[in-house]
Write an enzyme that holds these catalytic residues in place. Sequence first.
Site, PDB file in Angstrom:
ATOM      1  N   LYS A   1       4.482  -4.557   5.793  1.00  0.00           N
ATOM      2  CA  LYS A   1       3.487  -5.888   5.258  1.00  0.00           C
ATOM      3  C   LYS A   1       4.063  -6.750   5.522  1.00  0.00           C
ATOM      4  CE  LYS A   1       2.307  -2.683   1.300  1.00  0.00           C
ATOM      5  NZ  LYS A   1       2.157  -2.498  -0.681  1.00  0.00           N
TER       6      LYS A   1
ATOM      7  N   GLU B   1      -5.676   7.600   6.283  1.00  0.00           N
ATOM      8  CA  GLU B   1      -4.654   6.079   6.334  1.00  0.00           C
ATOM      9  C   GLU B   1      -4.594   5.541   7.727  1.00  0.00           C
ATOM     10  OE1 GLU B   1      -3.349   5.245   1.983  1.00  0.00           O
ATOM     11  OE2 GLU B   1      -1.988   6.081   3.925  1.00  0.00           O
TER      12      GLU B   1
ATOM     13  N   ASN C   1       6.187  -5.960  -1.417  1.00  0.00           N
ATOM     14  CA  ASN C   1       7.129  -4.939  -1.690  1.00  0.00           C
ATOM     15  C   ASN C   1       7.394  -4.433   0.124  1.00  0.00           C
ATOM     16  OD1 ASN C   1       4.371  -3.434  -1.119  1.00  0.00           O
ATOM     17  ND2 ASN C   1       5.290  -1.954  -3.221  1.00  0.00           N
TER      18      ASN C   1
ATOM     19  N   HIS D   1       4.261  -0.132   2.625  1.00  0.00           N
ATOM     20  CA  HIS D   1       3.415   0.539   2.515  1.00  0.00           C
ATOM     21  C   HIS D   1       3.353   2.463   2.742  1.00  0.00           C
ATOM     22  CE1 HIS D   1      -0.551   2.884   1.541  1.00  0.00           C
ATOM     23  NE2 HIS D   1       0.175   3.919   2.627  1.00  0.00           N
TER      24      HIS D   1
ATOM     25  N   TYR E   1      -7.314  -0.174   0.342  1.00  0.00           N
ATOM     26  CA  TYR E   1      -7.120   0.077  -1.206  1.00  0.00           C
ATOM     27  C   TYR E   1      -7.706  -0.098  -2.399  1.00  0.00           C
ATOM     28  CZ  TYR E   1      -2.065  -1.940   0.550  1.00  0.00           C
ATOM     29  OH  TYR E   1      -0.785  -1.481   0.873  1.00  0.00           O
TER      30      TYR E   1
END
Length: 144
Positions: free
Chosen positions: A11, A128, A114, A117, A51
């Site tokens: 990310k 995905e 965070n 993913h 998302y």
Amino acid sequence: MTTNRTFTMLKPDAVDKGYIGAILKKINAAGFKIVAMKMTRLTRAGAEEFYKIHKERPFFGELVDYMTCGPIVAAILEKDNAVEDFRVLIGATDPAEAAEGTIRKLYAESIGNNAIHGSDSNENSEIESAFHFSGREVFSGNFF
Ligand code: UDP
Ligand code: MG
């Protein structure tokens, strides 16, 4: 065929802090083979689509802002039991709750930012992966 693959994104926070190399090293050391990879940036529409299961959640706007704020590294990984083993390797969503040695414990700064993913099911791994890659961009098998 599908059970041995998972999808990941490093990310924007992890890319910005220079953690790409360290995280990929951990991924390889844990036995995952990278079969597709690219540095890219999500559009707002793309992040909202990726998302969409979270669109009613209070953090959705922040999540989309964050995931579009800079480049990401998207990749498809191969290993036996890939989805489950990769979730163990990345650790809990909130780094404060992530186990020692996990990628989120080492590199994530908060539950929102965070670092990484990981797909939560084989079905989502397929969806995905197809969102980010065409079949021509996936390199499976031995080449030597
Ligand atoms: N997230 C957040 N606040 C929360 C829960 C999640 O900002 O309270 C963000 C975080 O970046 C997380 C993503 O939304 O990785 C997707 O949430 P999910 O519950 O699917 O966690 P994951 O599968 O990534 O562990
Ligand atoms: Mg999830």
